[in-house]
Write a protein that holds these residues in place. Structure first.
Motif, PDB file in Angstrom:
ATOM      1  N   VAL A   6      -6.153 -17.928  -9.616  1.00  0.00           N
ATOM      2  CA  VAL A   6      -5.317 -17.787  -8.428  1.00  0.00           C
ATOM      3  C   VAL A   6      -6.136 -17.507  -7.172  1.00  0.00           C
ATOM      4  O   VAL A   6      -5.676 -17.751  -6.053  1.00  0.00           O
ATOM      5  CB  VAL A   6      -4.258 -16.678  -8.632  1.00  0.00           C
ATOM      6  N   MET A   7      -7.360 -17.022  -7.343  1.00  0.00           N
ATOM      7  CA  MET A   7      -8.224 -16.725  -6.200  1.00  0.00           C
ATOM      8  C   MET A   7      -9.258 -17.814  -5.927  1.00  0.00           C
ATOM      9  O   MET A   7      -9.840 -17.850  -4.833  1.00  0.00           O
ATOM     10  CB  MET A   7      -8.965 -15.405  -6.432  1.00  0.00           C
ATOM     11  N   GLN A   8      -9.511 -18.666  -6.884  1.00  0.00           N
ATOM     12  CA  GLN A   8     -10.601 -19.633  -6.766  1.00  0.00           C
ATOM     13  C   GLN A   8     -10.382 -20.605  -5.612  1.00  0.00           C
ATOM     14  O   GLN A   8      -9.298 -21.147  -5.436  1.00  0.00           O
ATOM     15  CB  GLN A   8     -10.759 -20.392  -8.082  1.00  0.00           C
ATOM     16  N   GLY A   9     -11.426 -20.786  -4.802  1.00  0.00           N
ATOM     17  CA  GLY A   9     -11.365 -21.685  -3.657  1.00  0.00           C
ATOM     18  C   GLY A   9     -10.584 -21.139  -2.482  1.00  0.00           C
ATOM     19  O   GLY A   9     -10.354 -21.860  -1.498  1.00  0.00           O
ATOM     20  N   ARG A  10     -10.199 -19.861  -2.541  1.00  0.00           N
ATOM     21  CA  ARG A  10      -9.352 -19.304  -1.487  1.00  0.00           C
ATOM     22  C   ARG A  10      -9.961 -18.063  -0.832  1.00  0.00           C
ATOM     23  O   ARG A  10      -9.349 -17.465   0.050  1.00  0.00           O
ATOM     24  CB  ARG A  10      -7.976 -18.957  -2.060  1.00  0.00           C
ATOM     25  N   LEU A  11     -11.151 -17.673  -1.255  1.00  0.00           N
ATOM     26  CA  LEU A  11     -11.775 -16.457  -0.729  1.00  0.00           C
ATOM     27  C   LEU A  11     -12.976 -16.788   0.153  1.00  0.00           C
ATOM     28  O   LEU A  11     -13.780 -17.658  -0.179  1.00  0.00           O
ATOM     29  CB  LEU A  11     -12.232 -15.553  -1.880  1.00  0.00           C
ATOM     30  N   SER A  12     -13.106 -16.076   1.254  1.00  0.00           N
ATOM     31  CA  SER A  12     -14.306 -16.184   2.087  1.00  0.00           C
ATOM     32  C   SER A  12     -15.341 -15.151   1.685  1.00  0.00           C
ATOM     33  O   SER A  12     -16.514 -15.269   2.034  1.00  0.00           O
ATOM     34  CB  SER A  12     -13.942 -15.998   3.571  1.00  0.00           C
ATOM     35  N   LEU A  13     -14.903 -14.148   0.956  1.00  0.00           N
ATOM     36  CA  LEU A  13     -15.759 -13.105   0.390  1.00  0.00           C
ATOM     37  C   LEU A  13     -15.148 -12.673  -0.938  1.00  0.00           C
ATOM     38  O   LEU A  13     -13.925 -12.701  -1.093  1.00  0.00           O
ATOM     39  CB  LEU A  13     -15.830 -11.884   1.320  1.00  0.00           C
ATOM     40  N   PRO A  14     -15.966 -12.206  -1.887  1.00  0.00           N
ATOM     41  CA  PRO A  14     -15.424 -11.716  -3.155  1.00  0.00           C
ATOM     42  C   PRO A  14     -14.870 -10.304  -3.004  1.00  0.00           C
ATOM     43  O   PRO A  14     -15.433  -9.335  -3.504  1.00  0.00           O
ATOM     44  CB  PRO A  14     -16.650 -11.748  -4.080  1.00  0.00           C
ATOM     45  N   VAL A  15     -13.740 -10.191  -2.306  1.00  0.00           N
ATOM     46  CA  VAL A  15     -13.206  -8.885  -1.914  1.00  0.00           C
ATOM     47  C   VAL A  15     -11.695  -8.833  -2.092  1.00  0.00           C
ATOM     48  O   VAL A  15     -10.977  -9.789  -1.787  1.00  0.00           O
ATOM     49  CB  VAL A  15     -13.557  -8.566  -0.439  1.00  0.00           C
ATOM     50  N   ILE A  16     -11.226  -7.685  -2.586  1.00  0.00           N
ATOM     51  CA  ILE A  16      -9.807  -7.345  -2.576  1.00  0.00           C
ATOM     52  C   ILE A  16      -9.642  -6.134  -1.668  1.00  0.00           C
ATOM     53  O   ILE A  16     -10.363  -5.137  -1.806  1.00  0.00           O
ATOM     54  CB  ILE A  16      -9.302  -6.996  -3.992  1.00  0.00           C
ATOM     55  N   GLY A  17      -8.726  -6.222  -0.724  1.00  0.00           N
ATOM     56  CA  GLY A  17      -8.403  -5.076   0.119  1.00  0.00           C
ATOM     57  C   GLY A  17      -7.519  -4.128  -0.673  1.00  0.00           C
ATOM     58  O   GLY A  17      -6.420  -4.494  -1.101  1.00  0.00           O
ATOM     59  N   ALA A  18      -7.984  -2.916  -0.908  1.00  0.00           N
ATOM     60  CA  ALA A  18      -7.253  -1.974  -1.753  1.00  0.00           C
ATOM     61  C   ALA A  18      -5.899  -1.614  -1.138  1.00  0.00           C
ATOM     62  O   ALA A  18      -5.789  -1.433   0.074  1.00  0.00           O
ATOM     63  CB  ALA A  18      -8.077  -0.705  -1.954  1.00  0.00           C
ATOM     64  N   PRO A  19      -4.872  -1.486  -1.978  1.00  0.00           N
ATOM     65  CA  PRO A  19      -3.561  -1.050  -1.478  1.00  0.00           C
ATOM     66  C   PRO A  19      -3.591   0.440  -1.177  1.00  0.00           C
ATOM     67  O   PRO A  19      -3.954   1.241  -2.043  1.00  0.00           O
ATOM     68  CB  PRO A  19      -2.621  -1.362  -2.653  1.00  0.00           C
ATOM     69  N   MET A  20      -3.233   0.809   0.040  1.00  0.00           N
ATOM     70  CA  MET A  20      -3.341   2.207   0.460  1.00  0.00           C
ATOM     71  C   MET A  20      -1.982   2.743   0.878  1.00  0.00           C
ATOM     72  O   MET A  20      -1.275   2.126   1.671  1.00  0.00           O
ATOM     73  CB  MET A  20      -4.354   2.328   1.602  1.00  0.00           C
ATOM     74  N   PHE A  21      -1.635   3.907   0.325  1.00  0.00           N
ATOM     75  CA  PHE A  21      -0.337   4.510   0.603  1.00  0.00           C
ATOM     76  C   PHE A  21      -0.187   4.745   2.099  1.00  0.00           C
ATOM     77  O   PHE A  21      -1.095   5.245   2.766  1.00  0.00           O
ATOM     78  CB  PHE A  21      -0.202   5.822  -0.167  1.00  0.00           C
ATOM     79  N   ILE A  22       0.950   4.347   2.649  1.00  0.00           N
ATOM     80  CA  ILE A  22       1.326   4.411   4.064  1.00  0.00           C
ATOM     81  C   ILE A  22       0.557   3.401   4.900  1.00  0.00           C
ATOM     82  O   ILE A  22       1.126   2.688   5.727  1.00  0.00           O
ATOM     83  CB  ILE A  22       1.153   5.837   4.658  1.00  0.00           C
ATOM     84  N   VAL A  23      -0.751   3.271   4.700  1.00  0.00           N
ATOM     85  CA  VAL A  23      -1.627   2.464   5.559  1.00  0.00           C
ATOM     86  C   VAL A  23      -1.379   0.967   5.415  1.00  0.00           C
ATOM     87  O   VAL A  23      -1.374   0.222   6.400  1.00  0.00           O
ATOM     88  CB  VAL A  23      -3.105   2.791   5.265  1.00  0.00           C
ATOM     89  N   SER A  24      -1.196   0.491   4.190  1.00  0.00           N
ATOM     90  CA  SER A  24      -1.088  -0.952   3.949  1.00  0.00           C
ATOM     91  C   SER A  24       0.334  -1.438   4.192  1.00  0.00           C
ATOM     92  O   SER A  24       1.266  -1.051   3.483  1.00  0.00           O
ATOM     93  CB  SER A  24      -1.511  -1.273   2.512  1.00  0.00           C
ATOM     94  N   VAL A  25       0.475  -2.281   5.192  1.00  0.00           N
ATOM     95  CA  VAL A  25       1.768  -2.844   5.588  1.00  0.00           C
ATOM     96  C   VAL A  25       1.593  -4.359   5.735  1.00  0.00           C
ATOM     97  O   VAL A  25       0.475  -4.870   5.692  1.00  0.00           O
ATOM     98  CB  VAL A  25       2.253  -2.218   6.917  1.00  0.00           C
TER      99      VAL A  25
END
Length: 325
Positions: A6-25
């Motif tokens: 599901v991620m292959q060919g769609r990433l500019s970096l090998p990174v997942i932005g962590a889900p953060m309580f309140i912060v992630s919207v």
């Protein structure tokens, strides 16, 4: 490397932005996905619970519009489910994610057997947070599609093991997708995570200090001004050990050097007394990598910088030679 399809060919970096309580919207998640990294948010950020479906639709529509304009695919998004008895919303939130076929579910705490079965039913994948080999083994027994190794120095509910130790031990029995968390806040650290044996880096704190993050200006300022010495590891706030900003503890009237131990059995991720200081509303979490944070850019600017740092680190390693070789 083991990157989920599901991620292959769609990433500019090998990174997942962590889900953060309140912060992630939705604004933060969509910006991350458009920049080429997986964006994620906890279901509990969407309050009341009826807003969860609205958030998922909003993110999907924003990414579809972007893909039509840009002529390329955005990175997929993820939703974090707290699999714990204290989360009274779990059944509702999981049902919403199933109906809207969220591509990636990130699970935390209890081994998520029932979640895995439900998500696999529509073709999604499940990544599970772990802090030890024992937790990793239990999660794999439940059929998860990848492990997020939450090591020492990570923001939020971090573990205590060095990434050198945990990645090496898990790789002895698991060849699948590993996501590494723990003080990763620049491009060189992303490359280091891969060098250790991880496939993807898990980055949270760096994205709190971005313009799209739902964090108070004072929180962002504290990150810019802070360093690793300002992190306190305690279970006094939520019942589970986590890393918090020392100045926010002081501002909440607490003594960072004299915090009482808390009862893990009294965790409550869905509610709480609004009149008392609480994680992560009043007492702010952060990882030990905050010393790399000097400003509050947009997500696009932040990811572009991470890409430059990653490329520079890769080039430097390509030309470096050990003097004794």
């Amino acid at each position: 490397m083991s990157i989920p399809p599901v991620m292959q060919g769609r990433l500019s970096l090998p990174v997942i932005g962590a889900p953060m309580f309140i912060v992630s919207v939705p604004a933060l998640v969509a910006a991350q996905c458009k920049s080429g990294i997986v964006g994620a948010f906890p279901t509990l950020n969407a309050r009341p619970q009826e807003r969860l479906a609205e958030w998922i639709k909003e993110i999907k529509e924003e990414l579809a519009a972007f893909e039509a304009r840009a002529g390329r695919r955005a990175a997929p998004f993820a939703v974090n489910q707290i699999v714990h008895a204290s989360n009274e919303r779990l059944a509702h939130d999981l049902d919403v994610c199933i109906r809207h076929e969220v591509p990636i579910i990130i699970t935390s705490l209890r081994p998520p057997g029932e979640v895995v079965a439900a998500v696999h039913g529509y073709g999604g994948i499940v990544l599970h947070d772990v802090i030890s080999v024992r937790h990793a083994e239990k999660a794999l027994e439940q059929g998860v599609d990848g492990l997020i190794l939450v090591c020492a120095g990570a923001g939020g509910h971090a573990g205590t093991l060095s990434p050198f130790a945990l990645v090496s031990e898990v790789r002895r029995f698991y060849a699948g997708t590993i996501v590494l968390s723990g003080a990763i806040a620049n491009g060189r650290a992303i490359l280091a995570a891969q060098a250790l044996g991880a496939d993807l880096a898990y980055i949270g704190t760096r994205f709190i200090a971005t313009r799209e993050a739902n964090a108070k200006d004072a929180y962002k300022k504290m990150l810019v001004e802070g360093a690793a010495k300002d992190i306190v590891y305690t279970n006094a706030i939520s019942g589970v050990h986590g890393n918090y900003l020392r100045p926010s503890l002081v501002a909440a009237g607490l003594d960072p050097d004299n915090l009482p131990a808390a009862d893990k059995g009294k965790m409550n991720f869905a509610g709480g007394d609004r009149n008392r200081p609480a994680a992560w509303r009043d007492i702010w979490g952060a990882g030990q990598g905050l010393g790399s944070i000097d400003d509050v850019p947009s997500v696009a600017e932040c990811v572009a910088r991470l890409r430059q740092e990653y490329a520079a680190a890769l080039d430097a390693l390509g030309t470096a030679r050990f003097a004794g070789a």
